[in-house]
Motif scaffolding. Structure first.
Motif, mmCIF file in Angstrom:
data_model
loop_
_atom_site.group_PDB
_atom_site.id
_atom_site.type_symbol
_atom_site.label_atom_id
_atom_site.label_comp_id
_atom_site.label_asym_id
_atom_site.label_seq_id
_atom_site.Cartn_x
_atom_site.Cartn_y
_atom_site.Cartn_z
ATOM 1 N N VAL A 3 0.844 -1.196 0.000
ATOM 2 C CA VAL A 3 0.000 0.000 0.000
ATOM 3 C C VAL A 3 0.878 1.245 0.000
ATOM 4 O O VAL A 3 2.010 1.221 0.483
ATOM 5 N N SER A 49 -3.856 -0.896 -2.543
ATOM 6 C CA SER A 49 -4.682 0.276 -2.240
ATOM 7 C C SER A 49 -3.806 1.506 -2.103
ATOM 8 O O SER A 49 -2.612 1.415 -1.846
ATOM 9 N N ARG A 50 -4.467 2.638 -2.311
ATOM 10 C CA ARG A 50 -3.831 3.947 -2.119
ATOM 11 C C ARG A 50 -4.606 4.609 -0.988
ATOM 12 O O ARG A 50 -5.804 4.857 -1.118
ATOM 13 N N GLU A 51 -3.899 4.888 0.068
ATOM 14 C CA GLU A 51 -4.530 5.404 1.284
ATOM 15 C C GLU A 51 -4.419 6.923 1.363
ATOM 16 O O GLU A 51 -3.535 7.530 0.777
ATOM 17 N N LYS A 86 -2.841 -0.139 7.667
ATOM 18 C CA LYS A 86 -3.041 -1.333 6.827
ATOM 19 C C LYS A 86 -1.944 -2.369 7.092
ATOM 20 O O LYS A 86 -2.206 -3.570 7.141
#
Length: 176
Positions: A60, A87-89, A98
């Motif tokens: 991530v 994912s891109r947080e 994460k």
């Protein structure tokens, strides 16, 4: 109302300067760079940035509109990592979450966030990331209710004592 503004990117600080809302020129008080973090025990066996290209490894990063996301995108591209993150947080704290919750095998976070996470993560230094640092700027603002105190606080931040606190937290000193 704030007395002092500290930012993690020059663009934000420059918009405040352009609006005439600071009482002194901004000064760089610290720098930071990205490191890889893994869950404790590093179950996926990630040892280097190149391991993110392994199809069995999930990682991530921050969204590309955040300073940490800009750095991550540049680093990954520069180092030839082609696998997409799972994912891109929204920010580094979310990336760290994460990883600590074992929802990803690795994440790119600032060195200071890895220090703050302590024993909740394992840190892997990325030599290429050390050349591309985020600069943190600070300046007293025009609206300060205690302008002398604001200036004193900035001086403390830039003092040897302040710099030591920042080093202990994982930040690095600016060049020069």
């Amino acid at each position: 109302p704030a007395d002092v503004l500290a930012t993690a990117d020059a663009t934000t600080m420059q918009s405040v300067v352009d609006a005439g809302a600071t009482t002194a020129d901004p000064r760089v008080f610290a720098t930071n760079h990205l490191v890889l973090v893994t869950p404790v025990g590093n179950p996926a066996g990630v040892q280097a940035l190149a391991d993110l290209d392994d199809p069995s490894v999930s990682y991530v990063v921050c969204v590309q509109t955040a300073p940490c996301g800009v750095l991550a995108a540049d680093l990954l591209t520069g180092e030839g990592v082609s696998a997409e993150p799972v994912s891109r947080e929204v920010d580094v704290k979310a990336v760290l979450s994460k990883v600590t919750l074992d929802e990803a095998d690795a994440g790119l976070v600032y060195a200071s966030d890895a220090v703050a996470a302590g024993e909740d993560v394992e840190r892997i230094d990325v030599p290429a990331a050390e050349a591309d640092r985020t600069e943190y700027l600070v300046a007293p603002v025009e609206q300060a209710g205690e302008p002398d105190l604001a200036a004193d606080w900035v001086d403390l931040l830039l003092s040897p004592e302040g710099r030591q606190v920042l080093r202990d937290a994982g930040f690095t000193e600016p060049a020069g």
